[in-house]
Write a protein that holds these residues in place. Structure first.
Motif, mmCIF file in Angstrom:
data_model
loop_
_atom_site.group_PDB
_atom_site.id
_atom_site.type_symbol
_atom_site.label_atom_id
_atom_site.label_comp_id
_atom_site.label_asym_id
_atom_site.label_seq_id
_atom_site.Cartn_x
_atom_site.Cartn_y
_atom_site.Cartn_z
ATOM 1 N N VAL A 21 -22.631 3.621 -0.574
ATOM 2 C CA VAL A 21 -22.211 3.827 -1.968
ATOM 3 C C VAL A 21 -20.939 4.659 -2.019
ATOM 4 O O VAL A 21 -19.978 4.311 -2.730
ATOM 5 N N PHE A 22 -20.883 5.726 -1.247
ATOM 6 C CA PHE A 22 -19.684 6.558 -1.258
ATOM 7 C C PHE A 22 -18.489 5.853 -0.615
ATOM 8 O O PHE A 22 -17.352 6.039 -1.036
ATOM 9 N N PHE A 23 -18.739 5.002 0.389
ATOM 10 C CA PHE A 23 -17.665 4.246 1.007
ATOM 11 C C PHE A 23 -17.059 3.257 0.009
ATOM 12 O O PHE A 23 -15.831 3.141 -0.108
ATOM 13 N N ILE A 24 -17.900 2.538 -0.711
ATOM 14 C CA ILE A 24 -17.414 1.581 -1.711
ATOM 15 C C ILE A 24 -16.683 2.305 -2.833
ATOM 16 O O ILE A 24 -15.634 1.850 -3.301
ATOM 17 N N LEU A 25 -17.198 3.449 -3.246
ATOM 18 C CA LEU A 25 -16.533 4.235 -4.285
ATOM 19 C C LEU A 25 -15.159 4.709 -3.801
ATOM 20 O O LEU A 25 -14.174 4.648 -4.551
ATOM 21 N N LYS A 26 -15.061 5.115 -2.551
ATOM 22 C CA LYS A 26 -13.778 5.551 -1.986
ATOM 23 C C LYS A 26 -12.800 4.393 -1.918
ATOM 24 O O LYS A 26 -11.606 4.540 -2.228
ATOM 25 N N LEU A 27 -13.302 3.222 -1.525
ATOM 26 C CA LEU A 27 -12.427 2.045 -1.488
ATOM 27 C C LEU A 27 -11.868 1.731 -2.875
ATOM 28 O O LEU A 27 -10.685 1.429 -3.028
ATOM 29 N N TYR A 28 -12.717 1.793 -3.872
ATOM 30 C CA TYR A 28 -12.287 1.474 -5.231
ATOM 31 C C TYR A 28 -11.250 2.482 -5.735
ATOM 32 O O TYR A 28 -10.262 2.107 -6.357
ATOM 33 N N ILE A 29 -11.475 3.764 -5.453
ATOM 34 C CA ILE A 29 -10.558 4.803 -5.938
ATOM 35 C C ILE A 29 -9.200 4.690 -5.261
ATOM 36 O O ILE A 29 -8.160 4.866 -5.896
ATOM 37 N N GLU A 30 -9.155 4.333 -3.991
ATOM 38 C CA GLU A 30 -7.896 4.271 -3.251
ATOM 39 C C GLU A 30 -7.130 2.967 -3.430
ATOM 40 O O GLU A 30 -6.012 2.838 -2.941
ATOM 41 N N LEU A 31 -7.709 2.002 -4.116
ATOM 42 C CA LEU A 31 -7.014 0.737 -4.340
ATOM 43 C C LEU A 31 -5.866 0.918 -5.328
ATOM 44 O O LEU A 31 -5.962 1.715 -6.266
ATOM 45 N N PRO A 32 -4.786 0.153 -5.157
ATOM 46 C CA PRO A 32 -3.724 0.162 -6.178
ATOM 47 C C PRO A 32 -4.261 -0.416 -7.491
ATOM 48 O O PRO A 32 -5.214 -1.196 -7.509
ATOM 49 N N GLU A 33 -3.663 -0.048 -8.589
ATOM 50 C CA GLU A 33 -4.164 -0.432 -9.922
ATOM 51 C C GLU A 33 -4.220 -1.953 -10.102
ATOM 52 O O GLU A 33 -5.129 -2.456 -10.752
ATOM 53 N N ASN A 34 -3.262 -2.697 -9.554
ATOM 54 C CA ASN A 34 -3.262 -4.146 -9.758
ATOM 55 C C ASN A 34 -4.389 -4.844 -8.991
ATOM 56 O O ASN A 34 -4.784 -5.945 -9.335
ATOM 57 N N LEU A 35 -4.946 -4.227 -7.954
ATOM 58 C CA LEU A 35 -6.034 -4.839 -7.186
ATOM 59 C C LEU A 35 -7.425 -4.398 -7.649
ATOM 60 O O LEU A 35 -8.427 -4.962 -7.225
ATOM 61 N N LYS A 36 -7.507 -3.388 -8.506
ATOM 62 C CA LYS A 36 -8.824 -2.892 -8.947
ATOM 63 C C LYS A 36 -9.577 -3.930 -9.758
ATOM 64 O O LYS A 36 -10.800 -3.969 -9.732
ATOM 65 N N SER A 37 -8.861 -4.810 -10.477
ATOM 66 C CA SER A 37 -9.556 -5.839 -11.263
ATOM 67 C C SER A 37 -10.219 -6.864 -10.343
ATOM 68 O O SER A 37 -11.277 -7.411 -10.659
ATOM 69 N N ASN A 38 -9.599 -7.156 -9.188
ATOM 70 C CA ASN A 38 -10.192 -8.099 -8.231
ATOM 71 C C ASN A 38 -11.313 -7.463 -7.408
ATOM 72 O O ASN A 38 -12.041 -8.166 -6.730
ATOM 73 N N PHE A 39 -11.427 -6.151 -7.450
ATOM 74 C CA PHE A 39 -12.439 -5.452 -6.654
ATOM 75 C C PHE A 39 -13.848 -5.843 -7.079
ATOM 76 O O PHE A 39 -14.746 -5.960 -6.256
ATOM 77 N N LEU A 40 -14.030 -6.053 -8.377
ATOM 78 C CA LEU A 40 -15.369 -6.383 -8.876
ATOM 79 C C LEU A 40 -15.740 -7.843 -8.646
ATOM 80 O O LEU A 40 -16.855 -8.245 -8.964
ATOM 81 N N ASN A 41 -14.826 -8.660 -8.113
ATOM 82 C CA ASN A 41 -15.155 -10.047 -7.757
ATOM 83 C C ASN A 41 -15.921 -10.119 -6.436
ATOM 84 O O ASN A 41 -16.450 -11.165 -6.103
ATOM 85 N N PHE A 42 -15.905 -9.053 -5.684
ATOM 86 C CA PHE A 42 -16.616 -8.918 -4.406
ATOM 87 C C PHE A 42 -16.124 -9.890 -3.337
ATOM 88 O O PHE A 42 -16.869 -10.254 -2.432
ATOM 89 N N LYS A 43 -14.853 -10.317 -3.417
ATOM 90 C CA LYS A 43 -14.277 -11.117 -2.333
ATOM 91 C C LYS A 43 -14.093 -10.262 -1.075
ATOM 92 O O LYS A 43 -14.162 -10.761 0.036
ATOM 93 N N TRP A 44 -13.881 -8.997 -1.276
ATOM 94 C CA TRP A 44 -13.712 -8.068 -0.159
ATOM 95 C C TRP A 44 -14.987 -7.946 0.660
ATOM 96 O O TRP A 44 -14.943 -7.733 1.868
ATOM 97 N N LEU A 45 -16.137 -8.114 -0.019
ATOM 98 C CA LEU A 45 -17.408 -8.034 0.685
ATOM 99 C C LEU A 45 -17.553 -9.200 1.667
ATOM 100 O O LEU A 45 -18.061 -9.033 2.785
ATOM 101 N N LYS A 46 -17.087 -10.379 1.231
ATOM 102 C CA LYS A 46 -17.127 -11.551 2.109
ATOM 103 C C LYS A 46 -16.255 -11.323 3.339
ATOM 104 O O LYS A 46 -16.622 -11.697 4.452
ATOM 105 N N GLU A 47 -15.107 -10.678 3.137
ATOM 106 C CA GLU A 47 -14.219 -10.383 4.260
ATOM 107 C C GLU A 47 -14.862 -9.395 5.244
ATOM 108 O O GLU A 47 -14.684 -9.510 6.454
ATOM 109 N N ILE A 48 -15.611 -8.425 4.693
ATOM 110 C CA ILE A 48 -16.284 -7.456 5.571
ATOM 111 C C ILE A 48 -17.326 -8.153 6.430
ATOM 112 O O ILE A 48 -17.435 -7.900 7.633
ATOM 113 N N PHE A 49 -18.089 -9.069 5.839
ATOM 114 C CA PHE A 49 -19.126 -9.762 6.602
ATOM 115 C C PHE A 49 -18.539 -10.764 7.597
ATOM 116 O O PHE A 49 -19.175 -11.109 8.583
#
Length: 187
Positions: A21-49
């Motif tokens: 939970v804290f790792f995902i929260l840190k990722l979201y906070i450190e993202l640039p503003e233009n990528l934060k909207s795509n963060f909730l699409n969870f495409k990044w999760l697919k890349e992690i797996f």
């Protein structure tokens, strides 16, 4: 083995979920503003797996888990097989028969019992009550005035049932302990 699995699930799973939970929260906070909207699409999760983990890293994690489970298994085995003395076990009371005596100027008889206190590793005097001067029944102390005691047997017989106590309860308790320590008791 079931205890080991439940220990792993309890400790490790709680730690993993908290860290995730804290790792995902840190990722979201450190993202640039233009990528934060795509963060909730969870495409990044697919890349992690889809990320490839080196074989030596996977073997290292499995080896580490095996060592931890073996350590916990041996710790549990020692805990449940080692001869131990239970602090709650009541030792033999040498003065268990010494439960009544005569005290004070009026030579009134008192009765009591003993209770083992495991946290102090000693006996305590409990249920310290005076006996009736008429019928020798254990009396109940008045809740409001500890200088008065009532005898239920005398009350049922229609006799005088309230008596004044001339001794202090704490003095009687101290005297009992003193007699036991000085070995003035016939056990």
């Amino acid at each position: 083995m079931k205890k080991i699995y439940s220990w792993i699930i309890d400790k490790w799973l709680a730690g993993f979920i908290t860290a995730s939970v804290f790792f995902i929260l840190k990722l979201y906070i450190e993202l640039p503003e233009n990528l934060k909207s795509n963060f909730l699409n969870f495409k990044w999760l697919k890349e992690i797996f889809n990320m490839q983990i080196p074989l030596y890293f996977a073997i290292l994690i499995v080896f580490f888990l095996i060592i931890i489970t073996r350590f916990e298994k041996s710790r549990l085995k020692i805990k449940y097989t080692s001869p131990k003395t239970n602090k709650n076990d009541t030792p033999y009371n040498h003065y268990k028969n010494y439960k009544s005596d005569i005290f004070g100027i009026k030579k009134s008889k008192w009765s009591w019992d003993y209770k083992w206190l495991s946290h102090r590793q000693s006996f305590e005097i409990t249920d310290l009550k005076p006996n009736c001067p008429v019928c020798d029944t254990t009396m109940d102390l008045d809740d409001y005035n500890y200088q008065l005691a009532d005898c239920h047997k005398c009350r049922l017989d229609g006799k005088k049932y309230t008596f004044r106590i001339s001794e202090n309860i704490s003095d009687i308790s101290k005297e009992i302990i003193r007699k036991i320590k000085k070995d003035e008791v016939l056990a």
